[in-house]
Motif scaffolding. Structure first.
Motif, PDB file in Angstrom:
ATOM      1  N   CYS A 106       0.818  -1.212   0.000  1.00 39.99           N
ATOM      2  CA  CYS A 106       0.000   0.000   0.000  1.00 39.99           C
ATOM      3  C   CYS A 106       0.854   1.266   0.000  1.00 39.99           C
ATOM      4  CB  CYS A 106      -0.957  -0.016   1.188  1.00 39.99           C
ATOM      5  SG  CYS A 106      -2.351  -1.142   0.965  1.00 39.99           S
ATOM      6  N   ARG A 107       2.005   1.237   0.656  1.00 39.43           N
ATOM      7  CA  ARG A 107       2.892   2.396   0.609  1.00 39.43           C
ATOM      8  C   ARG A 107       3.342   2.677  -0.826  1.00 39.43           C
ATOM      9  NH1 ARG A 107       4.958   4.193   5.535  1.00 39.43           N
ATOM     10  NH2 ARG A 107       4.349   2.864   7.295  1.00 39.43           N
ATOM     11  N   ALA A 108       3.717   1.626  -1.526  1.00 38.78           N
ATOM     12  CA  ALA A 108       4.171   1.810  -2.904  1.00 38.78           C
ATOM     13  C   ALA A 108       3.037   2.286  -3.802  1.00 38.78           C
ATOM     14  CB  ALA A 108       4.759   0.499  -3.432  1.00 38.78           C
ATOM     15  N   VAL A 109       1.848   1.725  -3.607  1.00 33.89           N
ATOM     16  CA  VAL A 109       0.705   2.092  -4.447  1.00 33.89           C
ATOM     17  C   VAL A 109       0.228   3.505  -4.129  1.00 33.89           C
ATOM     18  CG1 VAL A 109      -1.708   1.532  -4.939  1.00 33.89           C
ATOM     19  CG2 VAL A 109       0.013  -0.280  -4.862  1.00 33.89           C
ATOM     20  N   GLN A 131      -4.570 -12.014 -12.448  1.00 34.81           N
ATOM     21  CA  GLN A 131      -4.359 -13.423 -12.794  1.00 34.81           C
ATOM     22  C   GLN A 131      -2.906 -13.822 -12.607  1.00 34.81           C
ATOM     23  OE1 GLN A 131      -2.660 -15.103 -15.456  1.00 34.81           O
ATOM     24  NE2 GLN A 131      -3.424 -17.081 -14.691  1.00 34.81           N
ATOM     25  N   ARG A 132      -1.970 -12.960 -12.995  1.00 37.99           N
ATOM     26  CA  ARG A 132      -0.565 -13.345 -12.886  1.00 37.99           C
ATOM     27  C   ARG A 132      -0.113 -13.404 -11.423  1.00 37.99           C
ATOM     28  NH1 ARG A 132       2.880  -8.145 -15.296  1.00 37.99           N
ATOM     29  NH2 ARG A 132       1.886  -6.509 -14.055  1.00 37.99           N
ATOM     30  N   VAL A 133      -0.652 -12.522 -10.600  1.00 39.80           N
ATOM     31  CA  VAL A 133      -0.324 -12.554  -9.178  1.00 39.80           C
ATOM     32  C   VAL A 133      -0.904 -13.811  -8.532  1.00 39.80           C
ATOM     33  CG1 VAL A 133      -0.725 -11.406  -6.968  1.00 39.80           C
ATOM     34  CG2 VAL A 133      -0.066 -10.063  -8.967  1.00 39.80           C
ATOM     35  N   ARG A 134      -2.136 -14.139  -8.877  1.00 32.52           N
ATOM     36  CA  ARG A 134      -2.789 -15.337  -8.335  1.00 32.52           C
ATOM     37  C   ARG A 134      -2.048 -16.603  -8.768  1.00 32.52           C
ATOM     38  NH1 ARG A 134      -7.354 -13.782  -9.485  1.00 32.52           N
ATOM     39  NH2 ARG A 134      -7.507 -14.618 -11.583  1.00 32.52           N
ATOM     40  N   ALA A 135      -1.653 -16.677 -10.025  1.00 32.49           N
ATOM     41  CA  ALA A 135      -0.948 -17.861 -10.534  1.00 32.49           C
ATOM     42  C   ALA A 135       0.380 -18.062  -9.809  1.00 32.49           C
ATOM     43  CB  ALA A 135      -0.720 -17.726 -12.034  1.00 32.49           C
ATOM     44  N   TRP A 156       4.754  -6.731  -9.940  1.00 30.28           N
ATOM     45  CA  TRP A 156       3.448  -7.012 -10.541  1.00 30.28           C
ATOM     46  C   TRP A 156       2.326  -6.547  -9.608  1.00 30.28           C
ATOM     47  CZ3 TRP A 156       4.258 -12.891 -11.981  1.00 30.28           C
ATOM     48  CH2 TRP A 156       5.145 -12.980 -13.052  1.00 30.28           C
ATOM     49  N   MET A 157       2.476  -6.844  -8.329  1.00 27.62           N
ATOM     50  CA  MET A 157       1.443  -6.480  -7.362  1.00 27.62           C
ATOM     51  C   MET A 157       1.264  -4.973  -7.289  1.00 27.62           C
ATOM     52  SD  MET A 157       2.471  -9.339  -4.478  1.00 27.62           S
ATOM     53  CE  MET A 157       1.158  -9.002  -3.307  1.00 27.62           C
ATOM     54  N   VAL A 158       2.380  -4.246  -7.271  1.00 29.82           N
ATOM     55  CA  VAL A 158       2.303  -2.786  -7.238  1.00 29.82           C
ATOM     56  C   VAL A 158       1.661  -2.255  -8.519  1.00 29.82           C
ATOM     57  CG1 VAL A 158       3.658  -0.654  -7.195  1.00 29.82           C
ATOM     58  CG2 VAL A 158       4.255  -2.545  -5.666  1.00 29.82           C
ATOM     59  N   GLU A 159       2.102  -2.748  -9.646  1.00 30.28           N
ATOM     60  CA  GLU A 159       1.570  -2.284 -10.931  1.00 30.28           C
ATOM     61  C   GLU A 159       0.079  -2.583 -11.064  1.00 30.28           C
ATOM     62  OE1 GLU A 159       2.192  -3.104 -15.748  1.00 30.28           O
ATOM     63  OE2 GLU A 159       3.686  -3.830 -14.305  1.00 30.28           O
ATOM     64  N   GLN A 188      -3.190   0.093 -10.940  1.00 29.24           N
ATOM     65  CA  GLN A 188      -4.186   0.246 -11.997  1.00 29.24           C
ATOM     66  C   GLN A 188      -5.604   0.189 -11.443  1.00 29.24           C
ATOM     67  OE1 GLN A 188      -3.679   1.112 -15.229  1.00 29.24           O
ATOM     68  NE2 GLN A 188      -1.555   1.355 -14.535  1.00 29.24           N
ATOM     69  N   LEU A 189      -5.840  -0.720 -10.498  1.00 27.59           N
ATOM     70  CA  LEU A 189      -7.163  -0.807  -9.880  1.00 27.59           C
ATOM     71  C   LEU A 189      -7.494   0.465  -9.099  1.00 27.59           C
ATOM     72  CD1 LEU A 189      -7.165  -4.488  -8.536  1.00 27.59           C
ATOM     73  CD2 LEU A 189      -8.471  -3.583 -10.468  1.00 27.59           C
TER      74      LEU A 189
END
Length: 250
Positions: free
Chosen positions: A49-52, A145-149, A225-228, A232-233
């Motif tokens: 959350c800090r990064a986002v 999807q990529r984070v979940r995978a 990936w998680m930050v990116e 976006q969300l």
């Protein structure tokens, strides 16, 4: 845009700049096998959350360090678990006060899997009370999807596994016990089960997965990936309005 570092005189302008959007990171304090410290879920929610917040301009509320970790049992010391109703009440009351300060878009970012049901209950209560408050619950392991995978690469049920170990190697190596990683692998034993069993009946050491396969490089990539993907969300959330303007109250 860290809520805890702002004064009351700064919040009106901060919230206007953020389009009244705030992130609430929620973690847990629970055993993570012999090789990860108990704060793993809190660390990932907080750092993500800090990064986002930095990328999106959303305000970040102080991180909640306790969650609904009852499933980890009392077999291993270190877990501090809240009852579901306690977490519901806590997050509902945080939401009440955030609303009073001016938040109208609240994204609850959850770092612990079994917080999801209590957080959904808090969401239901908040949106039923405040007609102009939008609330979302986003689980860190399911952002995209990529984070979940990546999280499920070594089992559908996982804990302190390859992904979580890799993430901590990349963003918080101080909570990783490198010399305990080898020998910590423990398989997912939940396939085909009807009931949801506590971890003391599915794992020998508190781990589900293969932390021995984790590398710092894959953890850094996964965190990026998680930050990116969460950024976006959040950017979408800052502009979203309800599809219809109807009041909840009639």
């Amino acid at each position: 845009m860290n809520w805890a570092e702002r004064t009351w005189t700064e919040f009106p302008a901060d919230l206007a700049t953020a389009n009244y959007t705030a992130l609430l990171p929620v973690g847990a304090t629970e055993q993570h096998g012999p090789h990860l410290a108990t704060g793993m879920d809190t660390v990932i929610a907080d750092k993500l959350c800090r990064a986002v917040a930095e990328k999106t301009g959303a305000l970040m509320l102080p991180t909640v360090p306790y969650g609904c970790s009852l499933g980890h049992s009392r077999r291993w010391p270190g877990t501090i678990a809240l009852q579901p109703i306690t977490l519901i009440t806590l997050v509902k009351e945080i939401g009440d006060w955030a609303y009073s300060s001016g938040v109208r878009r609240l994204l609850i970012v959850n770092g612990h899997v079994t917080n999801a049901a209590p957080l959904r209950c808090a969401l239901e209560m908040l949106r039923a009370e405040y007609d102009d408050l939008m609330v979302a619950v986003i689980n860190t392991a399911q952002i995209s999807q990529r984070v979940r995978a990546s999280h499920c690469s070594d089992g559908d049920d996982w804990h302190a596994n390859r992904a979580e170990t890799a993430l901590m190697l990349a963003v918080a190596p101080e909570i990783v016990r490198i010399d305990a990683i080898d020998g910590s692998d423990d398989p997912d034993r939940t396939a085909g089960l009807v009931f949801s069993h506590p971890v003391n009946r599915t794992s020998t050491n508190g781990v589900t997965g293969k932390p021995s396969l984790a590398t710092r490089a894959e953890g850094a990539e996964l965190f990026s990936w998680m930050v990116e993907d969460l950024s976006q969300l959040v950017k979408k959330a800052k502009q979203e309005t309800p599809p219809l303007p109807n009041s909840y109250f009639g």
